[in-house]
Design an enzyme around this catalytic site. Structure first.
Site, PDB file in Angstrom:
ATOM      1  N   GLY B 332       0.838  -1.197   0.000  1.00 42.28           N
ATOM      2  CA  GLY B 332       0.000   0.000   0.000  1.00 42.28           C
ATOM      3  C   GLY B 332       0.872   1.245   0.000  1.00 42.28           C
ATOM      4  O   GLY B 332       1.980   1.257  -0.560  1.00 42.28           O
ATOM      5  N   SER B 333       0.413   2.260   0.695  1.00 42.71           N
ATOM      6  CA  SER B 333       1.104   3.550   0.644  1.00 42.71           C
ATOM      7  C   SER B 333       2.458   3.528   1.343  1.00 42.71           C
ATOM      8  O   SER B 333       3.228   4.491   1.198  1.00 42.71           O
ATOM      9  CB  SER B 333       0.230   4.631   1.271  1.00 42.71           C
ATOM     10  OG  SER B 333      -0.957   4.734   0.523  1.00 42.71           O
ATOM     11  N   THR B 334       2.761   2.481   2.087  1.00 40.28           N
ATOM     12  CA  THR B 334       4.080   2.454   2.728  1.00 40.28           C
ATOM     13  C   THR B 334       5.184   2.365   1.680  1.00 40.28           C
ATOM     14  O   THR B 334       6.353   2.565   1.988  1.00 40.28           O
ATOM     15  CB  THR B 334       4.225   1.280   3.722  1.00 40.28           C
ATOM     16  OG1 THR B 334       3.975   0.064   3.022  1.00 40.28           O
ATOM     17  CG2 THR B 334       3.237   1.412   4.863  1.00 40.28           C
ATOM     18  N   ILE B 335       4.820   2.079   0.425  1.00 42.96           N
ATOM     19  CA  ILE B 335       5.841   1.987  -0.618  1.00 42.96           C
ATOM     20  C   ILE B 335       6.259   3.381  -1.088  1.00 42.96           C
ATOM     21  O   ILE B 335       7.298   3.555  -1.731  1.00 42.96           O
ATOM     22  CB  ILE B 335       5.305   1.150  -1.818  1.00 42.96           C
ATOM     23  CG1 ILE B 335       6.471   0.546  -2.639  1.00 42.96           C
ATOM     24  CG2 ILE B 335       4.402   1.980  -2.732  1.00 42.96           C
ATOM     25  CD1 ILE B 335       7.240  -0.502  -1.903  1.00 42.96           C
ATOM     26  N   LYS B 336       5.439   4.381  -0.749  1.00 41.36           N
ATOM     27  CA  LYS B 336       5.647   5.706  -1.336  1.00 41.36           C
ATOM     28  C   LYS B 336       7.019   6.327  -1.028  1.00 41.36           C
ATOM     29  O   LYS B 336       7.627   6.915  -1.925  1.00 41.36           O
ATOM     30  CB  LYS B 336       4.499   6.628  -0.936  1.00 41.36           C
ATOM     31  CG  LYS B 336       3.197   6.260  -1.682  1.00 41.36           C
ATOM     32  CD  LYS B 336       1.987   7.033  -1.200  1.00 41.36           C
ATOM     33  CE  LYS B 336       0.729   6.576  -1.952  1.00 41.36           C
ATOM     34  NZ  LYS B 336      -0.493   7.169  -1.371  1.00 41.36           N
TER      35      LYS B 336
END
Lengths: 376, 687
Positions: B332-336
């Site tokens: 999810g957004s933790t990859i950003k």
């Protein structure tokens, strides 16, 4: 003083030997047998895993045996000669009874239960046989003539066959040996001896088919002990391991492992010689053999001093039967002979045979101590 | 005269007494000679046995009586980094039965039931083991007898021949379920184990490490078996010891785990299913590694029965499964932050590049809409605000500009898509998709839309919690990294010498520099420490600086025409979103990096971030200052998920009250379809 060759005068000084002889006790024989009994108790203590019960029980039987021996020595040889036909007849009757009524112990009919006393009639024959043969030959000119020999062979054969039918091959052989030895001492001709050996050899294959399976197995195992090392060959293999590992000096008394750890079966009865050899080594065996040889030698000496045919044949037969006992047992334990149930005399645990043997030595003492030395 | 006197028979006349006596003497002499010959025969045989073959028979006698018996070594202990025991060997009373000494086994077992609790299972297990061994060897019927059972049995033991109570050592895990996935457990050696192991090393042992550190460090923990020669009787019973050669105890292990921290992390996760991994970024030491739900390792030590084992295996919550290493989740957004690093590296954006978020975007030549989780749009965003507010449009565009190849290059350097090489067994690599991968697996070309999904951590991309924590640690260290490990030091119990396990540096990032990562870290600080950050509410009062990133990973995709996300109550649990959070602290001198995943729990900011906060509080401050207990965390999860699932047109009341924008609601889109033909449309889920 009459100095006849057969009645040499004893030394004038009265020795302990002579003193005891007046009580019809032969010191040499007594001491040797006692030493043997003590050796037996010591080895049994080790072989039974330090069981004082076994030792005490055997000591009691030896005590009884020695008492019987001393009592038996009191009766004169003439009594035994007179009693011989009766005892022989009684023994044969009992053997017949046992075949009909006997108790089955270990699959064999050997015991007769008389409610007060359970005993093996075949034991009687161990004594009755030499007595009967000696008493019979005593009445005949010796060396025996053919018809005398045939009668004697019948006397020997009947109980032997009856015992073999029980089946108790070991005792049958001892009884046969006792009779045949008496006949031999009676002067059986060399040709006859060869004939008997030839006949026995010829009969052997026939006998084979009469043997029980376990007996056949024993013979096969004897011929090739490794044939079935965990089955019938186990006894003899473990026995040889015990003896061989004993070496020259042995592992020491109570230090043998084969019996203590139960690898050696029957270790305090028939196979006690293996325990003895393991713990005391070849040197111990030499001493034990010397002890047996001395006893046999003393017996033969007494036979030589016998004052009539009956005394000589009886004493000679008893002494040599004792040796046969020893030879069969040792031969079996070291793998020279097939396994037959013959104990090592006076060393193996077991009461009946010890008492019978000591009764026989009582007769030997009787022969020696009832000599009519001087007529004055 | 005396000779005549002794023969009174009438036959005397015809007997030649002299001749008879002479013959007899000859016979006696011959008999005596015969005796000597026969004695000679016996003697020859005895000399052969006792002198010539003496050595042979001595060997055979020794073979008869001597048995080589193994002495089992004492298994090494396992401690945490502060010396708290995690695995030990405790004395245990066991009830042993020697079959050969029991006359009537069934009767004995029946009577024993009056004094000792025996289940049918105990009896079945006992009978099976009894069949396998010799009858003189004692077999354990029950272990872990209570003192009452021991006392009751001892009072009646005279009725039980061949039954004994013995004391033995049993592996014990004082923390129970806690850290079970890391420590692992020992269990009976199976046929399959036997096929692999070196039998000499397992003499006298009946158990082997089955999972976790117990398995990976089996060789160190096991020790070396000793041997003794015992004298045994014909039935094989050992009687006395003749000689012995002691073995050596296993090595004691000190784990990098902090038991206190582990307990706090477990408590923080509460009843949620998920994982927490905390790493010391300075050396790769794993400080806490939680996978929930857990299991009691004791079950395996005592020998689990088939039914209970099947129960554990078939449990839908998969308690045996170590989610931290084996769970592969869309990040999810933790990859950003990692995506941002890639974009900065390839200079496709600068920190100040502005992107307009109108709530959705389309790719040229396609009518499909790629939505931001904030349906009305974030307006103009730059790197800082895109990460702080978790704008999806910014990262769709960043990913589009980078292209999948360049994304793969940088994410690959952070460790995504490959195993971390941690020193406990069974680790999954996750999936870092590439053009080559898609051709190989799906026999299809890579679609540009799929790159967009990767940009927000959806699509084919999956990671393990450990990978996330490790990647976070690398950011924290401005590019440097160490291989994660749980074994910290090894102590030899014999000498007392302790040997540390040195950190193992990993190759540095290429093309990156500290300044670049500093920019990304700055934007992650905003997430935690500045109003408007998606984790601000959780970290605003933290007495230390921290940097983080929330994530809410979509599990199920919505169809293109589905306008409304179902309500939380209306969504089956297995389709609800995963809550994720990564963080490290303090920002300037990082000491801890954390990754949290709570399955199907809703939003990262409200559910996962509090877990990380508590873990970091405990580690940095020695106490938890963030006052949410487990039940409150679960309640927050429910509330957040409900809010997330609610219709976007309803204004989030929290947003207005706190003046905080959508802290949690960054979520998004793009789940790969199970079948590429029915091409799953990456789709913004939340309003």
């Amino acid at each position: 003083m009459n100095t006849h060759v057969l009645s040499r005068a004893p030394q004038q000084s009265v020795s302990l030997t002579d003193a005891l002889a007046r009580w019809h006790f032969d010191l040499w024989l007594g001491l040797l047998l006692l030493a043997l009994g003590v050796v037996g108790l010591l080895v049994q203590y080790s072989a039974s895993g330090h069981s004082m019960d076994v030792v005490v029980s055997q000591a009691e039987r030896l005590g009884l045996g020695f008492a019987v021996m001393i009592v038996a020595a009191q009766a004169p040889p003439e009594f035994y000669r007179a009693a011989a036909p009766w005892l022989y007849g009684f023994g044969v009757a009992m053997l017949l009874a046992v075949l009909v009524l006997g108790d089955h112990a270990k699959g064999a009919q050997r015991w007769l239960d008389l409610s007060v006393l359970r005993f093996q009639p075949s034991e009687i024959l161990k004594l009755a046989m030499p007595m009967a043969v000696a008493a019979y030959l005593h009445t005949r000119p010796l060396p025996p003539k053919p018809q005398t020999i045939l009668v004697t062979l019948a006397i020997i054969g009947i109980p032997t066959v009856l015992i073999a039918m029980q089946p108790d091959l070991g005792t049958a052989m001892l009884v046969l040996a006792a009779g045949v030895l008496a006949l031999y001492f009676g002067g059986l001709g060399v040709r006859w001896i060869l004939l008997v050996i030839a006949a026995a050899t010829a009969a052997a294959p026939l006998l084979w088919f009469k043997l029980h399976d376990y007996q056949k197995n024993r013979v096969l195992t004897f011929l090739d002990p490794e044939r079935d090392p965990l089955g019938t060959g186990y006894h003899i293999t473990q026995s040889k391991i015990a003896i061989g590992s004993g070496g020259l000096f042995g592992k020491g008394w109570l230090a043998g492992t084969q019996a203590k750890l139960d690898f050696l079966p029957e270790s305090h009865t028939d196979f006690i010689f293996a325990v003895f050899s393991e713990e005391l080594g070849l040197l111990g065996v030499a001493v034990l053999m010397a002890l047996y040889a001395a006893i046999v030698g003393r017996g033969l000496y007494i036979a030589l001093r016998g004052q009539d045919s009956f005394q000589r044949l009886l004493a000679g037969s008893l002494a040599m039967t004792f040796f046969v006992y020893v030879f069969i047992n040792m031969g079996m334990v070291i793998g020279l002979l097939p396994v037959v149930g013959v104990p090592l005399p006076l060393v193996s645990y077991g009461g009946t045979s010890a008492v019978t043997l000591l009764a026989g030595f009582g007769m030997l003492m009787s022969v020696y101590t009832h000599r009519k030395l001087l007529s004055n | 005269m005396s000779a005549l006197g002794s023969s009174r028979s009438g036959y005397d006349a015809i007997k030649d007494l002299y001749e008879e006596k002479r013959t007899f003497t000859g016979r006696v002499v011959f008999a005596a000679v015969l005796c000597l010959v026969m004695i000679g025969l016996l003697a020859m045989r005895l000399v052969d046995l006792q002198l010539i073959q003496h050595d042979y028979y001595t060997t055979r006698a020794d073979d008869n009586r001597m048995r080589l018996t193994a002495i089992a070594p004492v298994r090494g202990l396992i401690y945490d980094r502060n010396g708290s025991l995690l695995a030990q060997n405790v004395p245990s009373f066991v009830l042993d039965i020697t079959p050969e000494r029991v006359k009537n086994l069934n009767d004995t077992l029946e009577r024993l039931k009056a004094y000792v609790a025996l289940t049918d299972q105990d009896i079945a297990r006992f009978k099976e083991r009894m069949r396998k061994g010799p009858r003189y060897r004692s077999v354990t019927l029950r272990s872990n007898l209570t003192p009452e059972e021991v006392a009751r049995y001892q009072l009646n033991r005279y009725d039980f021949d061949g039954v004994e109570v013995n004391a033995g050592l049993v592996r014990n895990y004082p923390l129970g379920e806690s850290a079970a996935h890391v420590i692992g457990y020992v269990g009976g050696i199976s046929e399959a184990d036997y096929a692999k192991l070196d039998e000499a090393s397992y003499q006298g042992l009946s158990q082997i490490g089955k999972s976790g550190v117990e398995r990976s460090h089996e060789d160190q923990l096991r020790g070396v078996p000793g041997a003794k020669i015992v004298e045994a009787n014909a039935s094989g019973r050992p009687l006395r010891e003749l000689d012995s050669q002691p073995g050596s105890s296993g090595q004691n292990l000190y784990l990098s785990l902090d038991a206190q921290l582990q307990l706090v992390a477990e408590k923080a996760l509460g009843d949620l299913e998920g994982a927490v991994v905390a790493i010391d970024p300075r050396n790769g030491e794993v400080l806490a590694l939680v996978s929930k739900p857990g299991y009691d390792p004791k079950l395996f030590v005592e020998g689990i029965d088939a039914k209970s084992y099947r129960g554990l295996l078939e449990d839908k919550t998969k308690p045996l499964y170590n989610r931290a290493l084996l769970g592969t989740y869309p990040p999810g957004s933790t990859i950003k932050p990692f995506m941002a690093t890639a974009a900065l590296n390839f200079k496709t954006v600068t920190p100040d590049t502005a992107v307009y978020c109108g709530g959705a975007m389309t790719l040229p030549g396609s009518s499909r809409k790629y939505r931001c989780h904030k349906r009305q749009g974030h307006g103009s965003v730059n790197l800082d605000s895109a990460i702080a507010k978790s704008c999806d449009i910014y990262f769709y565009q960043a990913a589009q500009t980078l292209g999948i190849d360049r994304i793969d290059e940088i994410l690959g350097q952070f460790g995504f898509g490959s195993q971390t090489g941690i020193d406990i067994p069974n680790e999954k690599a996750g999936l870092l998709p590439s053009k080559e991968w898609k051709r190989r697996v799906y026999k299809q070309a890579w679609y540009p839309g799929e790159t967009l999904s990767i940009g927000i951590g959806q699509g084919y991309l999956t990671t393990t919690p450990l990978q996330l924590a490790q990647a976070t640690a690398r950011i924290a260290m401005r590019g440097a990294a160490f291989k994660p490990h749980v074994v910290h030091a090894v102590a030899d119990p014999a000498t007392g010498a302790i040997v540390g396990v040195p950190p193992e540096p990993l190759p540095p990032l290429t093309g990156q520099n500290a300044e670049l990562l500093g920019r990304v870290i700055h934007s992650m600080e905003l997430v935690n420490m500045f109003p408007g950050g998606t984790a601000y509410r959780t970290f605003k009062d933290a007495p230390y600086t921290s940097a983080g990133k929330t994530g809410t990973a979509q599990v199920a995709s919505l169809k293109q025409d589905e306008k409304l996300a179902p309500t939380l109550e209306g969504t089956p649990k297995h389709l609800r979103d995963h809550a994720l959070f990564i963080a490290f602290a303090p920002v300037d001198e990082p000491r801890i990096a954390v990754a949290v995943i709570a399955e199907h729990a809703g939003h990262g900011g409200s559910v996962a971030a509090p877990v990380a906060r508590q873990v970091m509080d405990q580690y940095l401050l020695g106490e938890v200052r963030y006052g949410i207990d487990a039940s409150a965390a679960a309640a927050a999860a429910t509330a957040a998920a409900a809010a997330a699932a609610a219709n976007g047109e309803v204004v989030d009341p929290e947003q207005d009250e706190d003046g905080l924008p959508v802290h949690d609601h960054e979520e998004d889109a793009a789940t790969p379809a199970s079948s590429p033909v029915q091409a799953p449309i990456p789709e913004s889920v939340t309003p």
